[in-house]
Scaffold this motif. Structure first.
Motif, mmCIF file in Angstrom:
data_model
loop_
_atom_site.group_PDB
_atom_site.id
_atom_site.type_symbol
_atom_site.label_atom_id
_atom_site.label_comp_id
_atom_site.label_asym_id
_atom_site.label_seq_id
_atom_site.Cartn_x
_atom_site.Cartn_y
_atom_site.Cartn_z
ATOM 1 N N VAL A 72 11.208 -19.063 8.423
ATOM 2 C CA VAL A 72 9.894 -18.475 8.175
ATOM 3 C C VAL A 72 8.945 -19.567 7.710
ATOM 4 O O VAL A 72 9.299 -20.405 6.872
ATOM 5 N N TRP A 73 7.751 -19.597 8.291
ATOM 6 C CA TRP A 73 6.733 -20.560 7.892
ATOM 7 C C TRP A 73 5.385 -19.862 7.858
ATOM 8 O O TRP A 73 4.999 -19.208 8.821
ATOM 9 N N GLY B 70 4.569 -17.194 6.419
ATOM 10 C CA GLY B 70 4.691 -15.745 6.536
ATOM 11 C C GLY B 70 5.129 -15.233 7.886
ATOM 12 O O GLY B 70 5.238 -14.013 8.076
ATOM 13 N N MET B 71 5.384 -16.135 8.850
ATOM 14 C CA MET B 71 5.828 -15.693 10.176
ATOM 15 C C MET B 71 7.059 -16.491 10.592
ATOM 16 O O MET B 71 7.277 -17.617 10.141
ATOM 17 N N LEU B 72 7.848 -15.881 11.485
ATOM 18 C CA LEU B 72 9.025 -16.551 12.009
ATOM 19 C C LEU B 72 8.625 -17.692 12.935
ATOM 20 O O LEU B 72 7.548 -17.666 13.551
ATOM 21 N N ILE B 73 9.516 -18.684 13.055
ATOM 22 C CA ILE B 73 9.265 -19.781 13.979
ATOM 23 C C ILE B 73 9.095 -19.251 15.397
ATOM 24 O O ILE B 73 8.250 -19.723 16.162
ATOM 25 N N SER B 74 9.896 -18.242 15.761
ATOM 26 C CA SER B 74 9.788 -17.654 17.097
ATOM 27 C C SER B 74 8.415 -17.023 17.320
ATOM 28 O O SER B 74 7.891 -17.032 18.442
ATOM 29 N N GLN B 75 7.810 -16.488 16.250
ATOM 30 C CA GLN B 75 6.471 -15.913 16.384
ATOM 31 C C GLN B 75 5.421 -16.998 16.588
ATOM 32 O O GLN B 75 4.477 -16.824 17.366
ATOM 33 N N TRP B 76 5.583 -18.117 15.886
ATOM 34 C CA TRP B 76 4.664 -19.234 16.090
ATOM 35 C C TRP B 76 4.761 -19.773 17.507
ATOM 36 O O TRP B 76 3.752 -20.119 18.130
ATOM 37 N N LEU B 77 5.991 -19.841 18.035
ATOM 38 C CA LEU B 77 6.179 -20.297 19.410
ATOM 39 C C LEU B 77 5.536 -19.319 20.395
ATOM 40 O O LEU B 77 4.883 -19.731 21.358
ATOM 41 N N ALA B 78 5.728 -18.017 20.161
ATOM 42 C CA ALA B 78 5.121 -17.004 21.021
ATOM 43 C C ALA B 78 3.598 -17.090 20.965
ATOM 44 O O ALA B 78 2.921 -16.952 21.988
#
Length: 265
Positions: A215-216, A218-226
């Motif tokens: 988490v970075w 407040g969001m998951l790394i996968s969310q940042w990638l998306a």
């Protein structure tokens, strides 16, 4: 869940492995069907899909291990462990690595890059549906604890079936992408539409994913990638990149086909 399909002496065949094989087959069949719109050879598409799939597997596995392990060195056995809870894959890793290998294969065959991408898009959506079913049956990539009626029992609690959320979302995109390929559109529009919408879907679904480590802000790394993929796809739409990049390959014009005469320039 049902992670193991059957066992033989010295061999364990995982349900997730079967679903991945099904995903490859249906993705290939759909891509071959869609390629007919632009007279792209069935053999060429089969070769490209195979190389893309083979490239996506190690990329997806590598990013999963990178995000899941604290240790620096990983053994070959860990890298090749598939179908167990620790044998997962990262969609974004597979998309990146498979995309590079696919691009190289398309350039090798001297085919129109964006038309091949359009042919791939519906198959990718349908393949991801089966892949997420595999994740569900394997019990990985699970959601947070919930009291909603459709929660599934997993790892000692009822949880959001986020694997089904993303899988069904891709299944809904499938007929939309098929319909788009039947229309006279610019090269790359169908593919970018899928990338944009699937990135939004993954971004939304991962709010219900149980993950405490990656988490970075407040969001998951996968969310940042998306989110990054969504921004890139939006940028490509706004600046009409498909008609600027790889519109021809080594000077070879787009294949003439059922709809090329009606495509916008």
């Amino acid at each position: 869940m049902y992670p193991i399909l059957f066992e033989l002496p010295g061999l364990t065949f995982y349900t997730q492995t079967l679903l991945f094989i099904i995903a490859f087959i249906v993705g290939l069949l759909v891509a071959v069907h869609e390629g007919k719109y632009w007279n792209i050879s069935r053999l060429d598409l089969t070769d490209i899909v195979l190389w893309g799939f083979l490239g996506a597997i190690p990329g997806a596995r590598a990013l999963f291990l990178l995000l899941s392990y604290k240790q620096i060195s990983l053994s070959l056995s860990e890298f090749c462990t598939l179908g167990t809870l620790d044998g997962g894959f990262s969609f974004h890793g597979g998309l990146f690595a498979g995309g590079i290998v696919t691009l190289l294969a398309v350039r090798h065959h001297r085919l129109p890059v964006w038309r091949v991408a359009d042919a791939f898009a519906p198959g990718l959506a349908l393949a991801l549906f089966f892949m997420r079913l595999g994740c569900l049956l394997n019990g990985c990539d699970y959601g947070i604890i919930t009291t909603v009626p459709w929660g599934i029992p997993l790892h000692g609690a009822f949880r959001h079936p986020i694997q089904l959320y993303e899988g069904l979302g891709n299944l809904l995109l499938f007929p939309i992408l098929l319909h788009m390929n039947k229309k006279p559109m610019k090269p790359g529009v169908t593919f970018l539409t899928y990338i944009l919408l699937s990135a939004l879907l993954r971004f939304a679904v991962d709010f219900y994913r149980e993950e405490f480590v990656h988490v970075w802000q407040g969001m998951l790394i996968s969310q940042w990638l998306a989110l990054a993929i969504f921004i890139i796809a939006t940028f490509a739409f706004v600046f009409d990149l498909p008609t600027r990049i790889f519109s021809t390959v080594h000077g070879v014009e787009h294949h003439s086909g059922l709809k090329e005469s009606t495509d916008c320039d």
